[in-house]
Write a protein that holds these residues in place. Structure first.
Motif, PDB file in Angstrom:
ATOM      1  N   ASN A   8       0.798  -1.220  -0.102  1.00 23.68           N
ATOM      2  CA  ASN A   8       0.047   0.124  -0.153  1.00 23.68           C
ATOM      3  C   ASN A   8       0.734   1.317   0.068  1.00 23.68           C
ATOM      4  O   ASN A   8       0.241   2.421   0.048  1.00 23.68           O
ATOM      5  N   VAL A   9       2.192   1.263  -0.217  1.00 25.41           N
ATOM      6  CA  VAL A   9       2.898   2.378  -0.411  1.00 25.41           C
ATOM      7  C   VAL A   9       4.121   2.134  -1.182  1.00 25.41           C
ATOM      8  O   VAL A   9       4.550   0.863  -1.449  1.00 25.41           O
ATOM      9  N   ARG A  10       4.490   3.158  -2.132  1.00 24.98           N
ATOM     10  CA  ARG A  10       5.314   3.299  -3.121  1.00 24.98           C
ATOM     11  C   ARG A  10       6.011   4.294  -2.794  1.00 24.98           C
ATOM     12  O   ARG A  10       5.704   5.380  -2.606  1.00 24.98           O
ATOM     13  N   ALA A  11       7.389   4.172  -3.126  1.00 23.10           N
ATOM     14  CA  ALA A  11       8.383   5.244  -2.740  1.00 23.10           C
ATOM     15  C   ALA A  11       9.594   5.333  -3.873  1.00 23.10           C
ATOM     16  O   ALA A  11       9.915   4.311  -4.229  1.00 23.10           O
ATOM     17  N   GLU A  12       9.966   6.413  -4.163  1.00 24.01           N
ATOM     18  CA  GLU A  12      11.090   6.775  -5.084  1.00 24.01           C
ATOM     19  C   GLU A  12      11.913   7.919  -4.450  1.00 24.01           C
ATOM     20  O   GLU A  12      11.473   8.796  -4.026  1.00 24.01           O
ATOM     21  N   ALA A  13      13.306   7.620  -4.669  1.00 25.51           N
ATOM     22  CA  ALA A  13      14.060   8.784  -4.160  1.00 25.51           C
ATOM     23  C   ALA A  13      15.379   9.207  -5.315  1.00 25.51           C
ATOM     24  O   ALA A  13      15.634   8.022  -6.054  1.00 25.51           O
ATOM     25  N   THR A  14      15.603  10.481  -5.203  1.00 28.36           N
ATOM     26  CA  THR A  14      16.599  10.745  -6.334  1.00 28.36           C
ATOM     27  C   THR A  14      17.544  11.226  -5.487  1.00 28.36           C
ATOM     28  O   THR A  14      17.408  12.644  -4.666  1.00 28.36           O
TER      29      THR A  14
ATOM     30  N   PRO B 145      35.580  15.008   1.802  1.00 28.89           N
ATOM     31  CA  PRO B 145      35.650  13.751   0.958  1.00 28.89           C
ATOM     32  C   PRO B 145      34.595  13.932  -0.140  1.00 28.89           C
ATOM     33  O   PRO B 145      33.743  14.588   0.064  1.00 28.89           O
ATOM     34  N   MET B 146      34.681  12.936  -1.155  1.00 29.38           N
ATOM     35  CA  MET B 146      33.692  12.807  -2.251  1.00 29.38           C
ATOM     36  C   MET B 146      32.912  11.997  -1.659  1.00 29.38           C
ATOM     37  O   MET B 146      32.937  10.975  -0.776  1.00 29.38           O
ATOM     38  N   GLY B 147      31.411  11.697  -2.142  1.00 32.46           N
ATOM     39  CA  GLY B 147      30.341  10.901  -1.927  1.00 32.46           C
ATOM     40  C   GLY B 147      29.479  11.784  -1.067  1.00 32.46           C
ATOM     41  O   GLY B 147      28.527  11.180  -0.581  1.00 32.46           O
ATOM     42  N   GLY B 148      29.714  12.865  -0.726  1.00 34.56           N
ATOM     43  CA  GLY B 148      28.715  13.821  -0.057  1.00 34.56           C
ATOM     44  C   GLY B 148      27.273  13.937  -0.742  1.00 34.56           C
ATOM     45  O   GLY B 148      27.533  14.024  -2.121  1.00 34.56           O
ATOM     46  N   VAL B 149      26.260  14.009   0.048  1.00 33.65           N
ATOM     47  CA  VAL B 149      25.054  14.371  -0.396  1.00 33.65           C
ATOM     48  C   VAL B 149      24.591  15.726  -0.424  1.00 33.65           C
ATOM     49  O   VAL B 149      24.790  16.404   0.434  1.00 33.65           O
ATOM     50  N   LYS B 150      24.277  16.147  -1.677  1.00 32.27           N
ATOM     51  CA  LYS B 150      24.057  17.560  -1.967  1.00 32.27           C
ATOM     52  C   LYS B 150      22.477  17.910  -1.786  1.00 32.27           C
ATOM     53  O   LYS B 150      22.084  18.818  -1.200  1.00 32.27           O
ATOM     54  N   ARG B 151      21.550  17.032  -2.151  1.00 29.91           N
ATOM     55  CA  ARG B 151      20.284  17.076  -2.424  1.00 29.91           C
ATOM     56  C   ARG B 151      19.633  15.958  -2.553  1.00 29.91           C
ATOM     57  O   ARG B 151      19.942  14.883  -3.189  1.00 29.91           O
ATOM     58  N   ILE B 152      18.482  15.746  -1.792  1.00 28.49           N
ATOM     59  CA  ILE B 152      17.331  14.391  -2.013  1.00 28.49           C
ATOM     60  C   ILE B 152      16.237  14.934  -2.216  1.00 28.49           C
ATOM     61  O   ILE B 152      15.583  15.560  -1.386  1.00 28.49           O
ATOM     62  N   SER B 153      15.529  14.216  -3.066  1.00 25.21           N
ATOM     63  CA  SER B 153      14.180  14.525  -3.390  1.00 25.21           C
ATOM     64  C   SER B 153      13.680  13.030  -3.273  1.00 25.21           C
ATOM     65  O   SER B 153      14.055  11.867  -3.950  1.00 25.21           O
ATOM     66  N   VAL B 154      12.718  12.994  -2.622  1.00 27.51           N
ATOM     67  CA  VAL B 154      11.583  11.924  -2.452  1.00 27.51           C
ATOM     68  C   VAL B 154      10.329  12.158  -2.704  1.00 27.51           C
ATOM     69  O   VAL B 154       9.841  13.029  -2.509  1.00 27.51           O
ATOM     70  N   ALA B 155       9.486  11.108  -3.367  1.00 27.97           N
ATOM     71  CA  ALA B 155       7.988  10.948  -3.679  1.00 27.97           C
ATOM     72  C   ALA B 155       7.585   9.784  -3.267  1.00 27.97           C
ATOM     73  O   ALA B 155       8.003   8.816  -3.344  1.00 27.97           O
TER      74      ALA B 155
END
Length: 564
Positions: free
Chosen positions: A263-269, A376-386
């Motif tokens: 009953n739940v669907r999620a997507e992340a960028t 260091p590299m690999g840091g999160v700049k921005r997250i978008s979630v639906a």
């Protein structure tokens, strides 16, 4: 039947032998043997084993070695698919496969380190090096073939001769030729894995010196185009996918207990920063107040001069005594103090009687901050979630299930939980969108029901039953219809039949004469058959009397009159 010169019939030797007791017994025995052989053939056909594939897609050398081992083990085999597969009985597949695998078959056409086991005495160092290189190529090819999408592989190594001079040293290179299974392909991660596998197996072999080619001639190891297009290598792309999947997994795992499964669907960028930066900063602050400052060093010097003679302008004014000292009403402003770090210089004025000079230098500590920052590299700049949440299912008292949207409080609760699960950061620019909507049901694909007689398992079962049933019917028919009557005839003695006359004489005989001959055939028997059953003769006489009573009456009349 042949006729002699005197008109008498000459019997045929073959017919006479067949009519004799020994000939009849021989023919019966021969027929029984043929029937038994046919029954044995039908039984063997019905009991023919079901063959299964033992090995397929093998080389000719491996095929010959496998056939030789099967012959030594007395295991029946046959070929299928144009010789591309070896079949053995189904009940011996696993045993034969294990026994043959224990002998190192099939080798797959690649020679591994078992080549080093057959070294001959007196082999030169060059041949040893060549054999080692061949063995290493074969082992690498076997390892690459263990990948599911690869049907076969070949590895070529170019290993330069070692040199003691650094400028003459060369790095080895390698080429991998892959034959992929039909309809299969390799991803960039799998190609990279093959490259690193080969590079890790050969000393001093860099990954850049390895080329991977498929059966169509495509260069699979050239990832420069993809890297230029996206600016990311396969490892970085995989890292982004893992971060996004991890966020989705956390969100669904915390929301599922509330709204129920499916009953739940999620997507992340996730926007990941793979750039590395180093920053060095040196900051100077204003000096602290003088009473709180820290003195680093102080230096002073003072000099006293000698009393000079009379000076000034010659005359009366210069010889007059000095006037009385008076204090001015507005004294002049004092001279500014010397700056920090600068010397203070004092000296006698021009009117002083004795000239003197004094110098002082004071140094204070200056506030300074030096900061080195390495990001260091690999840091999160921005997250978008639906996130999409299905309507909740409500069951009333009658048992009817209805879908109703979530309340505002429930939506706020789910939104807060999602923010905590994803690590929402407003300053970073993260976005979140939670939608409550009814899920569209996926229509179930209805497959037509296959009749029971068209199912593959039923067809196979019918074939097996039909084979056994046909074999059983054939065996029963041969036994009861052919073999058993032949055995009865073999065990039952037959009366000796009088030789008959030619066809012309038979046509000229009267019914009385034919009846008499028939009676004679039923009564005249050889001496060895005198013990024939009385019931059989009586049945023949009854049948003759029933068919033609007049003829029987004439025969009895002749017997009574004594004219036989």
């Amino acid at each position: 039947m042949a006729v002699a010169a005197d008109g008498s019939a000459v019997p045929n030797p073959l017919i006479s032998f067949a009519e004799s007791q020994g000939g009849r017994n021989l023919l019966l025995m021969l027929g029984a043997a043929i029937v038994i052989a046919v029954m044995a053939g039908v039984w063997m056909w019905s009991q023919q084993p079901d063959y299964r594939v033992l090995f397929s897609n093998f080389t000719d050398r491996d095929g010959g070695a496998i056939v030789t081992q099967l012959q030594q083990m007395n295991v029946p085999y046959k070929f299928a698919e144009g010789g591309g597969a070896i079949l053995v009985p189904a009940d011996q597949v696993h045993d034969a496969r294990l026994r043959i695998a224990a002998m190192g078959l099939p080798k797959g056409g690649n020679v591994g380190f078992e080549l080093m086991e057959n070294q001959k005495l007196g082999v030169s160092q060059f041949l040893e090096q060549v054999n080692f290189q061949r063995a290493l190529e074969g082992e690498l090819a076997r390892s690459v073939q263990s990948i599911g999408a690869v049907e076969s592989a070949r590895v070529h190594l170019a290993m330069p001769k070692a040199s003691v001079f650094v400028r003459d040293q060369q790095k080895p290179t390698a080429s991998v030729v892959l034959n992929l299974n039909p309809g299969r392909s390799l991803s960039e991660q799998q190609v990279s894995a093959i490259v690193h596998l080969v590079a890790s197996s050969v000393p001093d072999l860099p990954p850049g010196n390895i080329s991977v080619i498929d059966q169509n001639g495509n260069l699979l190891s050239d990832t420069s185009k993809a890297a230029k297009a996206t600016g990311l290598d396969p490892t970085q792309l995989k890292y982004i996918q893992e971060v996004q999947q991890n966020i989705v997994r956390r969100i669904e795992s915390i929301i599922t207990p509330i709204v129920g499964p499916n009953n739940v669907r999620a997507e992340a960028t996730a926007d990941i920063d793979f750039s590395t930066s180093e920053q060095a900063a040196e900051t100077y602050k204003p000096n602290s107040p003088p009473n709180q400052s820290t003195m680093r060093s102080q230096q002073s010097s003072e000099s006293q001069g000698s009393n000079p003679g009379a000076g000034g302008v010659p005359g009366a004014l210069s010889n007059q005594p000095a006037a009385n000292a008076t204090a001015p009403i507005n004294p002049p402003a004092p001279a500014p103090a010397p700056a920090a770090g600068q010397g203070v210089s004092t000296g006698a004025t021009a009117t002083a009687a004795v000239p003197s000079q004094k110098d002082m230098t004071v140094n204070y500590e200056v506030d300074k901050t030096v900061r080195y920052v390495q990001q260091p590299m690999g840091g999160v700049k921005r997250i978008s979630v639906a996130v999409v949440v299905n309507y909740k299912q409500v069951t009333d008292k009658a048992g009817k299930v209805t879908a109703t949207p979530l309340t505002e409080a429930e939506r706020v609760q789910i939104t807060d939980l999602v923010k905590e699960a994803m690590g929402f950061n407003k300053d970073r620019g993260d976005t979140l969108n939670v939608v409550n909507s009814a899920f569209a049901g996926v229509p179930k694909e209805v497959f037509p029901e296959v009749p029971i007689w068209k199912r593959p398992e039923m067809i196979q079962l019918a074939k097996e039953l039909g084979k056994y049933l046909l074999g059983g019917i054939a065996l029963l028919y041969l036994f009861f219809g052919v073999l058993r009557p032949m055995l009865k005839k073999f065990n039952t003695p037959q009366p000796k039949i009088r030789a008959v006359v030619d066809d012309e004489d038979d046509e000229a005989e009267t019914p009385e004469m034919r009846a008499m001959h028939a009676a004679e055939r039923t009564t005249e028997v050889p001496a060895e058959s005198a013990s024939m059953a009385y019931q059989q003769n009586l049945d023949l006489a009854k049948q003759l009397a029933k068919d033609d009573p007049k003829v029987v009456a004439n025969i009895v009349k002749n017997w009574v009159s004594g004219n036989e």
